[in-house]
Design a protein around this motif. Structure first.
Motif, mmCIF file in Angstrom:
data_model
loop_
_atom_site.group_PDB
_atom_site.id
_atom_site.type_symbol
_atom_site.label_atom_id
_atom_site.label_comp_id
_atom_site.label_asym_id
_atom_site.label_seq_id
_atom_site.Cartn_x
_atom_site.Cartn_y
_atom_site.Cartn_z
ATOM 1 N N SER A 195 0.839 -1.422 0.196
ATOM 2 C CA SER A 195 0.298 -0.467 0.022
ATOM 3 C C SER A 195 0.928 0.918 0.423
ATOM 4 N N ILE A 197 1.390 5.548 -1.230
ATOM 5 C CA ILE A 197 0.204 7.084 -1.608
ATOM 6 C C ILE A 197 2.252 8.303 -2.349
ATOM 7 N N ASN A 198 1.397 8.799 -3.117
ATOM 8 C CA ASN A 198 1.908 9.678 -3.849
ATOM 9 C C ASN A 198 2.200 10.974 -3.397
ATOM 10 N N SER A 234 -4.129 0.156 -3.725
ATOM 11 C CA SER A 234 -4.603 1.746 -4.194
ATOM 12 C C SER A 234 -5.702 1.957 -3.692
ATOM 13 N N ASP A 241 -3.230 7.591 -5.414
ATOM 14 C CA ASP A 241 -2.428 6.113 -5.521
ATOM 15 C C ASP A 241 -1.912 5.394 -5.984
ATOM 16 N N ASN A 261 -7.291 -1.631 -7.671
ATOM 17 C CA ASN A 261 -7.965 -0.199 -6.989
ATOM 18 C C ASN A 261 -9.007 -0.069 -6.541
ATOM 19 N N ARG A 283 -0.016 3.266 4.199
ATOM 20 C CA ARG A 283 -2.039 4.033 4.614
ATOM 21 C C ARG A 283 -2.173 3.574 5.144
#
Length: 315
Positions: A195, A197-198, A234, A241, A261, A283
């Motif tokens: 998991s 993150i951006n 995502s 994500d 996703n 996350r």
């Protein structure tokens, strides 16, 4: 027989963690009518199987010419009949962060809480942590709001301790720990779940963008070399994500990778997540789900909220 009708405010962004909060709430109280105050029509589909859940399309801003006007107060007063509700619930995790528009958000919350209290209706805040924040004004303004509520439940000690002098404030584990487990006991497969993150648009974390991505690529390649399959989850496409996952997967270029996703298909997402032997989770709720599922987990902590909850769990 439906007895009570409750108005629900939440983070309606097709975010796995927040949608799981709602699922736990609806599953636990099947005889309550839930009206979701949201402008996101995706939620009609996400909770279509719940006959006691209704979407109320709310107005916040309208564009006239080149300007946006806040119509939340005037239009919702005309459209919503607050008298039909027994209570107001604000449910969510990181819902008290001091962003640039925090005063506008506070004004909306004050408006709803004041409306309900004037009619002697109950108001609740559940599942939250408090912060990050920059100054005492933010804390003080929210302390004034919390005093008006009937019950505030925080998910970590740090948040609770900020307001523990208020008699209506309490502490409980994250709501997702209350998720009903699937009766099927699925065998864990040789899969490493990621998991991520951006970091590109996250304040204070941009500088770590390439370092973080490169480390994720390195870890994924390491698991692939050991014969694992890899799944990238995502949790919230709206927060970037999926974009960063697609970039990373292109870089690795291996057929033993699957992208999962979340688009509102809660059960399918949970089943695919549960199949993993180990979760490398950034996350917050990837870590909570892994702990609940009894999976091996490596928390990649980007926020104090994760650290604070793990500390409360003596981890």
């Amino acid at each position: 027989m439906m007895k009570n009708r409750v108005l629900v405010c939440a983070y309606f962004a097709v975010n796995t963690g927040d949608d799981l909060f709602l699922k736990v709430l609806f599953d636990r109280y099947p005889n309550v009518k839930w009206d979701l105050l949201t402008a996101n029509r995706n939620y009609i589909k996400i909770f279509k199987d719940y006959k006691n859940v209704k979407i109320l399309y709310t107005y916040r801003e309208v564009k006239i010419g080149r300007k946006y006007y806040n119509v939340f107060f005037k239009l919702n007063d005309l459209i919503l009949n607050f008298k039909k509700y027994d209570a107001l619930i604000n449910i969510g995790g990181s819902i008290f962060m001091q962003g640039s528009s925090w005063k506008k958000k506070l004004k909306e919350r004050n408006y709803l809480v004041t409306k309900f209290k004037a009619m002697s209706k109950k108001t609740f805040i559940i599942g939250a942590n408090f912060g990050p924040y920059n100054d005492e004004e933010f804390i003080q303004k929210y302390r004034e709001l919390f005093k008006k509520c009937d019950d505030i439940c925080f998910r970590d000690s740090e948040s609770f301790n900020l307001f523990k002098e208020l008699e209506n404030v309490r502490l409980a584990p994250d709501i997702v720990f209350g998720l009903k487990s699937n009766e099927r006991s699925e065998e864990k497969e040789k899969i490493a779940g990621f998991s991520i993150i951006n970091l590109k648009n996250r304040k204070g974390l941009k500088d770590y963008y390439h370092l973080y991505n490169n480390k994720i690529i390195e870890l994924a390649k390491n698991y692939l070399s050991k014969g694992y399959r890899v799944k990238f989850f995502s949790f919230c496409e709206n927060e970037g994500d999926l974009d960063i996952i697609q970039d990373i997967v292109r870089e690795i270029n291996n057929q033993n990778i699957e992208i999962v996703n979340y688009k509102g298909d809660i059960e399918s997402f949970l089943n695919k997540f549960k199949s993993c032997e180990i979760i490398l989770g950034t996350r917050f709720h990837s870590i909570i789900l892994a702990l609940k599922n009894g999976q091996k987990v490596v928390p990649i902590i980007y926020s104090e909220k994760t650290y604070n909850v793990l500390k409360d769990l003596n981890m």
